[in-house]
Design a protein around this motif. Structure first.
Motif, PDB file in Angstrom:
ATOM      1  N   SER A 114       0.838  -1.205   0.000  1.00  0.00           N
ATOM      2  CA  SER A 114       0.000   0.000   0.000  1.00  0.00           C
ATOM      3  C   SER A 114       0.871   1.251   0.000  1.00  0.00           C
ATOM      4  CB  SER A 114      -0.882   0.037   1.254  1.00  0.00           C
ATOM      5  OG  SER A 114      -1.758  -1.053   1.296  1.00  0.00           O
ATOM      6  N   SER A 115       0.218   2.375  -0.249  1.00  0.00           N
ATOM      7  CA  SER A 115       0.882   3.672  -0.147  1.00  0.00           C
ATOM      8  C   SER A 115       0.197   4.484   0.947  1.00  0.00           C
ATOM      9  CB  SER A 115       0.809   4.429  -1.473  1.00  0.00           C
ATOM     10  OG  SER A 115       1.571   3.766  -2.460  1.00  0.00           O
ATOM     11  N   ILE A 116       1.018   5.244   1.675  1.00  0.00           N
ATOM     12  CA  ILE A 116       0.497   6.080   2.750  1.00  0.00           C
ATOM     13  C   ILE A 116       0.978   7.514   2.557  1.00  0.00           C
ATOM     14  CG2 ILE A 116       0.354   4.189   4.407  1.00  0.00           C
ATOM     15  CD1 ILE A 116       2.933   5.294   5.724  1.00  0.00           C
ATOM     16  N   ARG A 117       0.225   8.441   3.137  1.00  0.00           N
ATOM     17  CA  ARG A 117       0.666   9.831   3.192  1.00  0.00           C
ATOM     18  C   ARG A 117       0.135  10.435   4.491  1.00  0.00           C
ATOM     19  NH1 ARG A 117      -2.972  12.853  -1.462  1.00  0.00           N
ATOM     20  NH2 ARG A 117      -5.000  12.560  -0.448  1.00  0.00           N
ATOM     21  N   GLY A 118       0.744  11.544   4.881  1.00  0.00           N
ATOM     22  CA  GLY A 118       0.354  12.180   6.126  1.00  0.00           C
ATOM     23  C   GLY A 118      -0.320  13.511   5.903  1.00  0.00           C
ATOM     24  N   GLU A 119      -1.235  13.822   6.799  1.00  0.00           N
ATOM     25  CA  GLU A 119      -1.809  15.168   6.856  1.00  0.00           C
ATOM     26  C   GLU A 119      -1.442  15.741   8.218  1.00  0.00           C
ATOM     27  OE1 GLU A 119      -6.055  16.707   7.633  1.00  0.00           O
ATOM     28  OE2 GLU A 119      -5.866  16.559   5.448  1.00  0.00           O
ATOM     29  N   PHE A 120      -0.722  16.862   8.190  1.00  0.00           N
ATOM     30  CA  PHE A 120      -0.202  17.497   9.389  1.00  0.00           C
ATOM     31  C   PHE A 120      -0.918  18.825   9.607  1.00  0.00           C
ATOM     32  CE2 PHE A 120       2.979  14.522   8.292  1.00  0.00           C
ATOM     33  CZ  PHE A 120       3.865  14.359   9.350  1.00  0.00           C
ATOM     34  N   THR A 121      -1.434  19.013  10.815  1.00  0.00           N
ATOM     35  CA  THR A 121      -2.080  20.260  11.204  1.00  0.00           C
ATOM     36  C   THR A 121      -1.439  20.731  12.500  1.00  0.00           C
ATOM     37  OG1 THR A 121      -4.164  19.507  10.231  1.00  0.00           O
ATOM     38  CG2 THR A 121      -4.283  21.347  11.786  1.00  0.00           C
TER      39      THR A 121
END
Length: 149
Positions: free
Chosen positions: A99-106
């Motif tokens: 799989s591929s993952i990505r991050g969302e940073f707040t």
């Protein structure tokens, strides 16, 4: 001022990172965690509810470091930064190998100290094609300020 710049930063989404078998094997070797659910596809299919191999939760977590470089790219005033810790980490759903993952940073908040900032990030790690995130965390990084900041 850097603290105000960080507080005003819009949520940032990173590029996709492939969680292929070679990355999982390298992590298993580095951590000596060779549990079959990460490395033996046939056994993981037969003996787990995941339908095959899944990445280590700590591998998914450790990818936050690589992701964070994209988030702070172009922000001036950092001398260096370190991992200060986590207030919360939840492994919400498994990440299948391949799989591929990505991050969302707040930015949740910024605490100012003498020559440093503690930046509290709300982070979600998304799996491509999946509705539920893989990971949710509140991560604290300590940013040491460049001279004159």
């Amino acid at each position: 001022m850097l603290a105000d710049d960080l507080r005003a930063l819009a949520p940032q989404t990173t590029r996709w990172f492939e969680m292929d078998a070679a990355r999982v094997k390298a992590f298993a070797d580095a951590t000596e965690d060779w549990q079959f659910i990460h490395l033996d596809e046939d056994r993981a299919k037969a003996e787990t509810p995941f339908g095959g191999c899944v990445t280590h939760g700590f591998l998914t977590l450790s990818m936050l470091s690589a992701m964070s470089y994209q988030v702070v790219e172009g922000i001036e005033g950092f001398a260096s930064s370190i991992n200060y810790g986590f207030d919360r980490i939840r492994f919400v759903s498994p990440v299948r190998v391949g799989s591929s993952i990505r991050g969302e940073f707040t930015v949740a908040s910024v605490d100012e100290g003498d020559g440093f900032l503690d930046v509290h990030w709300d982070v979600l790690v998304e799996v491509k094609g999946q509705d539920r995130p893989a990971l949710a965390a509140n991560w604290i990084t300590r940013v040491y300020l460049a001279e004159g900041q």
